[in-house]
Design a protein around this motif. Structure first.
Motif, PDB file in Angstrom:
ATOM      1  N   UNK A  59      63.960  46.663  -4.953  1.00 57.33           N
ATOM      2  CA  UNK A  59      63.295  45.849  -3.986  1.00 57.33           C
ATOM      3  C   UNK A  59      63.637  45.858  -2.913  1.00 57.33           C
ATOM      4  N   UNK A  60      64.860  45.640  -2.288  1.00 57.80           N
ATOM      5  CA  UNK A  60      65.471  45.728  -0.923  1.00 57.80           C
ATOM      6  C   UNK A  60      64.850  47.074  -0.143  1.00 57.80           C
ATOM      7  N   UNK A  61      65.194  48.132  -1.058  1.00 54.58           N
ATOM      8  CA  UNK A  61      64.820  49.440  -0.270  1.00 54.58           C
ATOM      9  C   UNK A  61      63.049  49.446  -0.049  1.00 54.58           C
ATOM     10  N   UNK A  62      62.396  48.804  -1.248  1.00 61.33           N
ATOM     11  CA  UNK A  62      60.898  48.862  -0.916  1.00 61.33           C
ATOM     12  C   UNK A  62      60.511  47.884   0.240  1.00 61.33           C
ATOM     13  N   UNK A  63      61.175  46.826   0.279  1.00 56.32           N
ATOM     14  CA  UNK A  63      61.040  46.138   1.608  1.00 56.32           C
ATOM     15  C   UNK A  63      61.442  46.704   2.852  1.00 56.32           C
ATOM     16  N   UNK A  64      62.541  47.470   2.907  1.00 57.51           N
ATOM     17  CA  UNK A  64      62.813  48.338   3.994  1.00 57.51           C
ATOM     18  C   UNK A  64      61.744  49.356   4.369  1.00 57.51           C
ATOM     19  N   UNK A  65      61.319  49.979   3.398  1.00 59.30           N
ATOM     20  CA  UNK A  65      60.045  51.221   3.705  1.00 59.30           C
ATOM     21  C   UNK A  65      58.896  50.468   4.008  1.00 59.30           C
ATOM     22  N   UNK A  66      58.577  49.356   3.460  1.00 57.71           N
ATOM     23  CA  UNK A  66      57.134  48.578   4.062  1.00 57.71           C
ATOM     24  C   UNK A  66      57.587  47.908   5.542  1.00 57.71           C
ATOM     25  N   UNK A  67      58.473  47.809   5.811  1.00 48.47           N
ATOM     26  CA  UNK A  67      58.965  47.196   7.292  1.00 48.47           C
ATOM     27  C   UNK A  67      58.798  48.473   8.083  1.00 48.47           C
ATOM     28  N   UNK A  68      59.261  49.611   7.962  1.00 48.65           N
ATOM     29  CA  UNK A  68      59.120  50.942   8.580  1.00 48.65           C
ATOM     30  C   UNK A  68      57.673  51.101   8.547  1.00 48.65           C
ATOM     31  N   UNK A  69      56.747  51.090   7.778  1.00 52.35           N
ATOM     32  CA  UNK A  69      55.647  51.402   7.610  1.00 52.35           C
ATOM     33  C   UNK A  69      54.558  50.474   8.631  1.00 52.35           C
ATOM     34  N   UNK A  70      55.070  49.383   8.400  1.00 46.58           N
ATOM     35  CA  UNK A  70      54.348  48.253   9.265  1.00 46.58           C
ATOM     36  C   UNK A  70      54.480  48.623  10.942  1.00 46.58           C
ATOM     37  N   UNK A  71      55.932  48.999  10.954  1.00 50.80           N
ATOM     38  CA  UNK A  71      56.135  49.214  12.694  1.00 50.80           C
ATOM     39  C   UNK A  71      55.761  50.585  13.029  1.00 50.80           C
ATOM     40  N   UNK A  72      55.380  51.459  12.329  1.00 52.53           N
ATOM     41  CA  UNK A  72      54.591  52.779  12.417  1.00 52.53           C
ATOM     42  C   UNK A  72      53.309  52.413  12.818  1.00 52.53           C
ATOM     43  N   UNK A  73      52.437  51.554  11.722  1.00 52.05           N
ATOM     44  CA  UNK A  73      51.206  51.255  11.951  1.00 52.05           C
ATOM     45  C   UNK A  73      51.006  50.629  13.320  1.00 52.05           C
TER      46      UNK A  73
END
Length: 84
Positions: A59-73
């Protein structure tokens, strides 16, 4: 929304948004045909919460990936809405 805040027209904001918005949208059950299994929201939320507790690392890994996606967007939106 960010594009509109940056001052671009509604049409241009829509065009930009197509590249950064999710295509996964909810549908009312009356719009779904076939044998799709329906899951009550509360039941799904409970199962998701239980999974996140028992799989904290994943779950933490998913949250980290989503955070990177948000920053990229956010960077993409800034680039697309910048006035050059």
């Amino acid at each position: 929304m960010e594009a509109r805040k940056a001052g671009v027209t509604r049409l241009r904001a829509y065009q930009i948004g197509r590249y950064v918005s999710t295509s996964a949208r909810g549908f009312h059950r009356s719009r779904i045909e076939g044998d799709f299994l329906m899951h009550p929201r509360r039941e799904w939320q409970t199962e998701r919460a239980n999974w996140s507790k028992s799989n904290a690392g994943e779950f933490q890994r998913v949250e980290e990936l989503l955070d990177k996606m948000r920053k990229s967007h956010e960077l993409m939106i800034a680039a697309l809405t910048s006035r050059s």
